[in-house]
Design an enzyme around this catalytic site. Structure first.
Site, PDB file in Angstrom:
ATOM      1  N   GLY A 128       0.827  -1.204   0.000  1.00 59.40           N
ATOM      2  CA  GLY A 128       0.000   0.000   0.000  1.00 59.40           C
ATOM      3  C   GLY A 128       0.853   1.243   0.000  1.00 59.40           C
ATOM      4  O   GLY A 128       1.044   1.870   1.055  1.00 59.40           O
ATOM      5  N   SER A 130       1.154   3.588  -3.367  1.00 60.32           N
ATOM      6  CA  SER A 130       0.665   4.622  -4.287  1.00 60.32           C
ATOM      7  C   SER A 130      -0.705   5.128  -3.882  1.00 60.32           C
ATOM      8  O   SER A 130      -1.544   4.367  -3.376  1.00 60.32           O
ATOM      9  CB  SER A 130       0.568   4.067  -5.711  1.00 60.32           C
ATOM     10  N   SER A 162      -1.634  -4.058  -6.255  1.00 61.27           N
ATOM     11  CA  SER A 162      -1.616  -5.414  -6.833  1.00 61.27           C
ATOM     12  C   SER A 162      -1.969  -6.433  -5.762  1.00 61.27           C
ATOM     13  O   SER A 162      -1.542  -6.297  -4.603  1.00 61.27           O
ATOM     14  CB  SER A 162      -0.218  -5.749  -7.380  1.00 61.27           C
ATOM     15  N   GLU A 245      12.237  -4.307  -4.106  1.00 64.05           N
ATOM     16  CA  GLU A 245      11.249  -4.334  -5.193  1.00 64.05           C
ATOM     17  C   GLU A 245      11.946  -4.165  -6.543  1.00 64.05           C
ATOM     18  O   GLU A 245      11.615  -4.844  -7.520  1.00 64.05           O
ATOM     19  CB  GLU A 245      10.208  -3.222  -5.005  1.00 64.05           C
TER      20      GLU A 245
HETATM   21  C1  LIG Z   1       1.294  -3.120 -13.054  1.00 60.46           C
HETATM   22  C2  LIG Z   1       1.416  -2.173 -11.902  1.00 60.46           C
HETATM   23  C3  LIG Z   1       1.403  -2.667 -10.614  1.00 60.46           C
HETATM   24  C4  LIG Z   1       1.476  -1.789  -9.531  1.00 60.46           C
HETATM   25  N1  LIG Z   1       1.420  -2.313  -8.266  1.00 60.46           N
HETATM   26  C5  LIG Z   1       1.449  -1.466  -7.215  1.00 60.46           C
HETATM   27  C6  LIG Z   1       1.300  -1.973  -5.888  1.00 60.46           C
HETATM   28  O1  LIG Z   1       1.163  -3.179  -5.681  1.00 60.46           O
HETATM   29  N2  LIG Z   1       1.310  -1.104  -4.859  1.00 60.46           N
HETATM   30  C7  LIG Z   1       1.461   0.248  -5.040  1.00 60.46           C
HETATM   31  O2  LIG Z   1       1.483   0.981  -4.060  1.00 60.46           O
HETATM   32  N3  LIG Z   1       1.601   0.771  -6.287  1.00 60.46           N
HETATM   33  C8  LIG Z   1       1.589  -0.043  -7.372  1.00 60.46           C
HETATM   34  N4  LIG Z   1       1.701   0.453  -8.640  1.00 60.46           N
HETATM   35  C9  LIG Z   1       1.791   1.901  -8.820  1.00 60.46           C
HETATM   36  C10 LIG Z   1       3.159   2.383  -9.303  1.00 60.46           C
HETATM   37  O3  LIG Z   1       4.127   2.304  -8.296  1.00 60.46           O
HETATM   38  C11 LIG Z   1       2.965   3.813  -9.822  1.00 60.46           C
HETATM   39  O4  LIG Z   1       2.127   3.719 -10.979  1.00 60.46           O
HETATM   40  C12 LIG Z   1       4.260   4.460 -10.213  1.00 60.46           C
HETATM   41  O5  LIG Z   1       5.046   4.724  -9.081  1.00 60.46           O
HETATM   42  C13 LIG Z   1       4.027   5.797 -10.972  1.00 60.46           C
HETATM   43  O6  LIG Z   1       3.168   6.613 -10.239  1.00 60.46           O
HETATM   44  P1  LIG Z   1       1.867   7.228 -10.926  1.00 60.46           P
HETATM   45  O7  LIG Z   1       1.125   6.135 -11.615  1.00 60.46           O
HETATM   46  O8  LIG Z   1       1.138   8.020  -9.887  1.00 60.46           O
HETATM   47  O9  LIG Z   1       2.403   8.190 -12.069  1.00 60.46           O
HETATM   48  P2  LIG Z   1       2.882   9.686 -11.882  1.00 60.46           P
HETATM   49  O10 LIG Z   1       3.754   9.818 -10.706  1.00 60.46           O
HETATM   50  O11 LIG Z   1       1.687  10.582 -11.972  1.00 60.46           O
HETATM   51  O12 LIG Z   1       3.756   9.863 -13.196  1.00 60.46           O
HETATM   52  C14 LIG Z   1       3.175  10.060 -14.486  1.00 60.46           C
HETATM   53  C15 LIG Z   1       4.297  10.121 -15.510  1.00 60.46           C
HETATM   54  O13 LIG Z   1       5.165  11.222 -15.199  1.00 60.46           O
HETATM   55  C16 LIG Z   1       6.500  10.776 -15.066  1.00 60.46           C
HETATM   56  N5  LIG Z   1       7.149  11.497 -13.962  1.00 60.46           N
HETATM   57  C17 LIG Z   1       6.611  11.808 -12.760  1.00 60.46           C
HETATM   58  N6  LIG Z   1       7.515  12.479 -11.997  1.00 60.46           N
HETATM   59  C18 LIG Z   1       8.626  12.595 -12.749  1.00 60.46           C
HETATM   60  C19 LIG Z   1       9.913  13.172 -12.525  1.00 60.46           C
HETATM   61  N7  LIG Z   1      10.229  13.766 -11.370  1.00 60.46           N
HETATM   62  N8  LIG Z   1      10.826  13.091 -13.514  1.00 60.46           N
HETATM   63  C20 LIG Z   1      10.528  12.492 -14.697  1.00 60.46           C
HETATM   64  N9  LIG Z   1       9.337  11.919 -14.970  1.00 60.46           N
HETATM   65  C21 LIG Z   1       8.407  11.965 -14.009  1.00 60.46           C
HETATM   66  C22 LIG Z   1       6.418   9.288 -14.729  1.00 60.46           C
HETATM   67  O14 LIG Z   1       7.553   8.596 -15.193  1.00 60.46           O
HETATM   68  C23 LIG Z   1       5.180   8.877 -15.520  1.00 60.46           C
HETATM   69  O15 LIG Z   1       5.539   8.600 -16.852  1.00 60.46           O
HETATM   70  C24 LIG Z   1       1.606  -0.397  -9.748  1.00 60.46           C
HETATM   71  C25 LIG Z   1       1.638   0.098 -11.044  1.00 60.46           C
HETATM   72  C26 LIG Z   1       1.538  -0.767 -12.124  1.00 60.46           C
HETATM   73  C27 LIG Z   1       1.552  -0.186 -13.501  1.00 60.46           C
END
Ligand SMILES: Cc1cc2nc3c(=O)[nH]c(=O)nc-3n(C[C@H](O)[C@H](O)[C@H](O)COP(=O)(O)OP(=O)(O)OC[C@H]3O[C@@H](n4cnc5c(N)ncnc54)[C@H](O)[C@@H]3O)c2cc1C
Length: 405
Positions: A128, A130, A162, A245
């Site tokens: 937990g 994101s 997940s 991770e």
């Molecule tokens: C298949 C899958 C499984 C997952 N499982 C889990 C889970 O079990 N538990 C959990 O907690 N989370 C989980 N996640 C979430 C995952 O950790 C987040 O999706 C990830 O950290 C990106 O955060 P966000 O989706 O909020 O994107 P955002 O942070 O909103 O980013 C959007 C885009 O902007 C880019 N970006 C953002 N900040 C910057 C920066 N400073 N410099 C350059 N580029 C940047 C990112 O690369 C991305 O392309 C999962 C995600 C996926 C896809």
């Protein structure tokens, strides 16, 4: 790192090969971390633990095999299972992320309570971290936990969780010290998923299946001792877990398993009797990826050696997730191409669909795009590699939109 095999290592290799030959009928399909382990997977896990082919270096008092750390032994075991295309055991967020975190920073009581059932595959964990407003900027997490009557009372929302739909427990990053600066206000709690006030709502990925979830917390109560390290130390613990991770998501043994499966597929005569492996353009594609898989595996041996010697691998550690997830996706892409027209039709089905080889590759191909984002996107990994690994200047922060501070 000395890769020379001693007589002891050669004996182990023969022992593992003999074990696989004798027991291969009992093994479940490799993979399967995306669903709850079934009876076959649990029995296989128990057999691997008994023989020391899983959790080999985890102390016996926590349910492991208790062998001294020997990088070559670990490599021999991983290699034997990859070559044979046999499941090396269960790999999920609990086993690969929480267990090493507890070994590093957990209390004795936490290690004794959680590590055994987790490595046996009996207790399934989800992560937990994101939230809708904090993914890449994880330290901005807003889910709150206030202390009342010896309990944390949790309110808020997590997203992309997940396995939450079948997990028993969650390791949760939440804000317990709202008056502190953001990184210093977080704590890392261990939360039972059946606690009253938790609601899990599925989210569908492009595979057509619901593999992750939204998780809502309304006045969820957890005893105050269910915390790893102290209040306000959650950012440190969360980063210990993230370290593991990144290694899980870029796991070189998974890459090796995939490579071997593709090689076997390309060795099979097709409908017109010829083998893809005999055609230069296909062999060339396979060999290029083989070079990268070999590099990843040797890189991993170096990291394991450094870990055993207490050396911080720094840059070497950071590149595993970035390179491994991209390479895993390119391997799945080659597998789909090698399947030709049989790799094209795809019917999104339930979990049982993963028992079919073609569907497994299709799911891997689609799901792996998610893994390039999950656990910190490739963009973020490149920032970490540049800033923390290479010592480059920090990326300038984008100006906050008008109206926000
Ligand atoms: C298949 C899958 C499984 C997952 N499982 C889990 C889970 O079990 N538990 C959990 O907690 N989370 C989980 N996640 C979430 C995952 O950790 C987040 O999706 C990830 O950290 C990106 O955060 P966000 O989706 O909020 O994107 P955002 O942070 O909103 O980013 C959007 C885009 O902007 C880019 N970006 C953002 N900040 C910057 C920066 N400073 N410099 C350059 N580029 C940047 C990112 O690369 C991305 O392309 C999962 C995600 C996926 C896809």
């Amino acid at each position: 790192m000395d890769l020379t095999l001693t007589p002891k290592h050669r004996a182990l290799r023969e022992e593992v090969d003999a074990f696989i030959a004798a027991h291969r009928g009992a093994a479940p399909r490799p993979g399967g971390g995306r669903k709850r382990p079934d009876r076959k997977a649990l029995d296989w896990q128990a057999l691997l633990l008994e023989h020391g082919y899983f959790a080999r270096t985890i102390p016996r008092e926590y349910g492991g095999f208790g062998a001294p750390h020997d990088v070559i032994e670990l490599a021999i075991i991983a290699d034997a299972f990859s070559r044979a295309g046999i499941s090396p055991g269960i790999h999920n967020q609990g086993i690969s992320m929480l267990v090493p975190t507890l070994l590093e920073v957990g209390t004795e009581e936490q290690k004794r309570r959680w590590i055994g059932p987790t490595i046996r595959g009996e207790v399934i964990w989800c992560q937990g971290y994101s939230e809708p407003g904090s993914g890449s900027d994880l330290a901005a997490a807003q889910t709150r936990a206030a202390v009342e009557d010896g309990h944390f009372v949790i309110n808020g929302q997590k997203i992309w969780t997940s396995s939450a739909h079948f997990a028993d427990m969650m390791f949760l990053l939440c804000r317990t010290e709202p008056e502190q600066p953001k990184h210093a206000g977080l704590s890392y709690l261990l939360v039972p998923m059946n606690a009253p006030g938790i609601e899990v709502r599925p989210l569908r990925t492009m595979t057509g299946r619901a593999e992750f979830n939204e998780t809502f917390f309304t006045d969820v109560r957890v005893p105050v001792d269910q915390i790893v390290m102290g209040r306000g130390q959650g950012w440190h613990v969360a980063n210990v877990t993230l370290k593991y991770e990144r290694l899980l998501l870029g796991d070189p043994n998974k890459l090796q398993q995939r490579f071997e499966a593709i090689r076997r597929m390309m060795e099979q005569p097709g409908a017109e009797g010829s083998r893809l492996l005999d055609r230069a353009e296909w062999r060339d594609r396979l060999l290029r990826l083989q070079g990268e898989v070999m590099a990843a595996r040797h890189h991993n041996l170096r990291l394991l050696t450094e870990q055993a010697e207490g050396v911080d691998s720094g840059l070497g550690r950071f590149i595993v997730k970035y390179h491994g997830t991209m390479l895993a996706h390119r391997l799945a892409s080659l597998a789909l191409d090698a399947m030709g027209s049989s790799g094209l039709p795809y019917e999104p089905q339930g979990e049982a669909a993963e028992d079919d080889a073609a569907t497994t590759w299709q799911i891997d191909y689609m799901y792996d795009i998610g893994l390039i984002i999950g656990g910190g996107s490739s963009n973020i990994q490149k920032n970490i590699i540049g800033e923390r690994g290479l010592g480059l200047p920090r990326e300038p922060k984008a100006a906050a939109p008008a109206g926000r501070n």
